[in-house]
Write an enzyme that holds these catalytic residues in place. Structure first.
Site, short mmCIF file in Angstrom:
data_model
loop_
_atom_site.label_atom_id
_atom_site.label_comp_id
_atom_site.label_asym_id
_atom_site.label_seq_id
_atom_site.Cartn_x
_atom_site.Cartn_y
_atom_site.Cartn_z
N ASP A 23 -54.25 13.12 14.57
CA ASP A 23 -55.36 13.91 14.22
C ASP A 23 -55.88 13.08 12.87
O ASP A 23 -55.01 13.03 11.88
CB ASP A 23 -54.78 15.34 13.63
CG ASP A 23 -55.76 15.96 12.68
OD1 ASP A 23 -56.96 15.65 12.65
OD2 ASP A 23 -55.35 17.16 12.12
N LYS A 87 -63.75 9.46 6.97
CA LYS A 87 -64.28 10.08 7.89
C LYS A 87 -65.89 10.69 7.97
O LYS A 87 -66.66 10.70 8.90
CB LYS A 87 -63.45 11.42 8.57
CG LYS A 87 -63.84 11.98 9.71
CD LYS A 87 -62.69 12.93 9.95
CE LYS A 87 -62.78 13.47 11.31
NZ LYS A 87 -61.80 14.76 11.55
N GLU A 187 -61.60 18.29 18.48
CA GLU A 187 -60.47 19.03 17.56
C GLU A 187 -60.10 20.48 18.01
O GLU A 187 -59.13 20.74 18.16
CB GLU A 187 -60.70 18.77 16.12
CG GLU A 187 -60.54 17.44 15.55
CD GLU A 187 -61.40 17.18 14.19
OE1 GLU A 187 -61.95 18.29 13.68
OE2 GLU A 187 -61.29 16.17 13.91
N ASP A 211 -62.05 26.42 11.77
CA ASP A 211 -61.49 25.32 11.20
C ASP A 211 -61.81 25.14 9.76
O ASP A 211 -62.96 24.55 9.46
CB ASP A 211 -61.55 24.00 12.01
CG ASP A 211 -60.75 22.80 11.29
OD1 ASP A 211 -60.15 22.89 10.54
OD2 ASP A 211 -60.64 21.87 12.11
#
Ligand code: AMP
Length: 618
Positions: A23, A87, A187, A211
């Site tokens: 992850d 990211k 994800e 999330d």
């Protein structure tokens, strides 16, 4: 085709070889495997330490790289040398980021162009791919240390909304870190797998994955049929998360103590101390009603009720996103079969309560929300390793498929291990004014330069109407049908002219040849990526020289003598740097030329606008 692809993923692996699930998060990253004895997914951690590795990279004066907890400690003391949230930069240009420029404390190169961002630390330039590769390298290193065995293969997760370029960038980062990235998965898909959702091939359901992490919020609606996950819609807010909760608490305490925003800005160590206490308070209030402590001799108190009032607007924003995601998928809350919770901030009781009220059902929160994505990636890795025969029925491509772009680079449209049937498209443009045609060369393979890959086909898109360079929009579409036949289509969108070709990617290739091509891509990964970086830098430099020249031809009379001289000198230096093998030097020279031309380019533009507006009523 299918059989070969699966053999590569399984047959060539030694039985004991481990495939890890990763992850790669905005704030934290982690790695998980299927435990060889219990057969259950577990997150890897050293004794007495957390499984989470902060996604933070610190470069010291000598250019040495540190990743993780230690790097995080430098965020406050060395903000220009410490990179967080890399990211967020993946596959982005400066244009994409400029509205959030103040969020980043390090230097992001503003080259005023559409090209991909770079980060500058001292005199070195790093792409988001470089930065992510440092994090992946650290994860690989830690995993090898814990498992006492080499780790070379991985499944990496990305947000469901990541586009092709961002997925490719993530793949490249893995490759640069010495990992063979077997699959990039979404994800939310990984999180569902961790709950066992989608493992049964007869299952059909619609699920919502909520999330809420430290800095970002995503909601994804997925439909699962026959073991295939389809993203119906995504929504979210890339600047919403637990950090906002912490800030709200800090502001609240500061207001109570009569400390102004300016005071807090000026006193960085007080602000940091309050922030740490705020995060501690928030976490404590997930299981308790009142938080109390003493800071510098003064009491700090926060009740759960006050905390919930402070964060209500943030939680409501996230629920509005859920509403939009459902609307985009043409669904209602009652259509959702399961709700899965991901991210540390879903531990906050108000968040859980609001989400379960909105969807009208209890939420799935039994798996650790920090680990759930990595655990799911480990399950996917296990499936690819051939340990779950049922799911191996999926047809996948054995090698990546793409076209040649500037500088002889391979631009992958359909990555290896992609599901079949599969479709992808990307837009390209011309490099020369009035260019009447475009040669489309289709390649197969994992290397960065097309000359090292296998050429499948070539054709010409001709009769493009005369337009300045950069104007035509040529969309290249790749479609692999269920029989593994690839159709490549090129269409100029402004004029509608079109050309296509059919190829059999697997034709004439043996299993052993496919395997050899894969092995070579790993052996040459480092050189390939360095070569790609320098080729991209050179192409960017050449492009900039061309546009600057064109600009000067049109506007030379509007520039001062000094500007002209400076520009000429800088162009010459850039031209020279292209001949050398140093991407950082090229980037530096690009940056210098941009710095020189930006002021007069803006001035000329402003003049043109005011001329156009003069005499017109607004
Ligand atoms: P992630 O990005 O998923 O790692 O989530 C990190 C966020 O979760 C940070 O803002 C943490 O402060 C927050 N978090 C972690 N544990 C808790 C907890 N027990 N209660 C509330 N928030 C938490």
């Amino acid at each position: 085709m299918a059989k070969i692809a699966i053999n590569i993923a399984t047959g060539s692996l030694q039985k004991e070889e481990i495939i890890v699930g990763i992850d790669l998060g905005t704030t934290n990253s982690l790695i998980a495997i299927i435990h060889p004895e219990t057969k259950q997914p577990v997150a890897l951690k050293e004794h007495n330490s957390a499984s989470l590795v902060p996604s933070v990279i610190y470069f010291d004066e000598a250019g040495n790289v540190t990743v993780g907890e230690e790097a995080r400690d430098h965020l406050i003391t060395s903000p220009h040398q410490t990179i967080f949230s890399a990211k967020r930069l993946m596959g982005k240009s400066y244009q994409d980021l400029k509205n959030h420029a103040s969020f980043f404390t390090y230097k992001i190169i503003d080259d005023n162009s559409e090209s991909l961002v770079k980060v500058q630390v001292a005199d070195k330039f790093y792409s988001p791919v470089d930065l992510s590769s440092f994090i992946l390298k650290e994860l690989k290193h830690r995993a090898e240390h814990i498992l006492k065995t080499p780790v070379n293969k991985a499944v990496i997760t990305v947000p469901a909304y990541f586009n092709d370029a961002q997925r490719q960038a993530t793949r490249d980062a893995g490759k640069l870190a010495g990992l063979d990235v077997l699959r990039i998965i979404n994800e939310p898909t990984a999180a569902s797998l961790a709950y066992g959702i989608g493992l049964d091939k007869s299952e059909e359901s619609i699920i919502a994955v909520y999330d809420l992490g430290g800095g970002t919020f995503d909601i994804s609606i997925l439909r699962i049929t026959g073991g295939i996950f389809e993203v119906l819609s995504t929504n979210g807010d890339t600047y919403l998360g637990g950090d906002d909760f912490d800030n709200a608490i800090v502001k609240h305490w500061a207001a109570e103590a009569g400390i102004s925003d300016e005071d807090l800005q000026a006193n960085k160590s007080l602000a940091q101390a309050l922030r740490l206490e705020a995060e501690a308070a928030k976490k404590y209030l997930s299981d308790n009603d009142v938080f109390e402590t003493v800071l510098h001799g003064d009491p700090l108190v926060l009740s759960k009720k006050t905390f919930e009032e402070l964060i209500a607007t943030f939680v409501n924003t996230s629920i509005s996103c859920c509403r939009k995601a459902l609307k985009d998928a043409s669904l209602e809350p009652k259509d959702i079969g399961t709700v899965v919770m991901v991210g540390g901030s879903t531990r906050v009781p108000l968040v859980k309560k609001s989400v379960s009220e909105f969807f009208g059902r209890t939420v799935n929160d039994s798996v650790n929300p920090d680990e759930v994505v990595a655990l799911g990636a480990a399950i996917q890795a296990d499936i690819l390793a051939g340990n779950n025969r049922d799911l191996l029925l999926l047809d996948i491509t054995a090698l990546s498929l793409g076209i040649e772009t500037a500088g002889g680079l391979m631009d992958v449209l359909i990555p290896r291990n992609a599901k079949i049937p599969s479709r992808a498209s990307r837009q390209y443009t011309t490099q020369v004014d009035g260019q009447p045609g475009m040669r489309i060369s289709v390649y197969q393979g994992e290397r960065d330069l097309v000359k090292d890959n296998r050429k499948l086909a070539e054709f010409n898109l001709s009769n493009i109407p005369g337009m300045p360079a950069g104007m035509p929009k040529v969309e290249i579409g790749f479609l692999i049908n269920a029989d593994g036949i690839l159709t490549v289509t090129a269409r100029e969108l402004r004029s509608g002219i079109e050309q296509s070709i059919e190829v059999k990617p697997q034709y004439g290739l043996t299993d052993a040849e496919v395997e050899q091509m894969l092995l070579e891509s790993i052996t040459h990964a480092k050189d390939d990526i360095a070569m790609r970086a320098i080729t991209e830098a050179r192409t960017e430099a050449e492009q900039l020289l061309k546009t600057t020249e064109r600009f000067l031809q049109k506007n030379a009379t509007l520039l001062t003598q000094e500007e002209l001289l400076q520009t000429a000198a800088s162009m010459q230096a850039l031209q020279l740097s292209i001949t050398m093998n140093d991407k950082d030097l090229i980037h530096k020279k690009i940056e210098e030329l941009n710095d020189i031309s930006r002021p007069y380019a803006e001035r000329v533009m402003d003049e043109a606008i005011s001329k156009a507006m003069s005499g017109k009523k607004i």
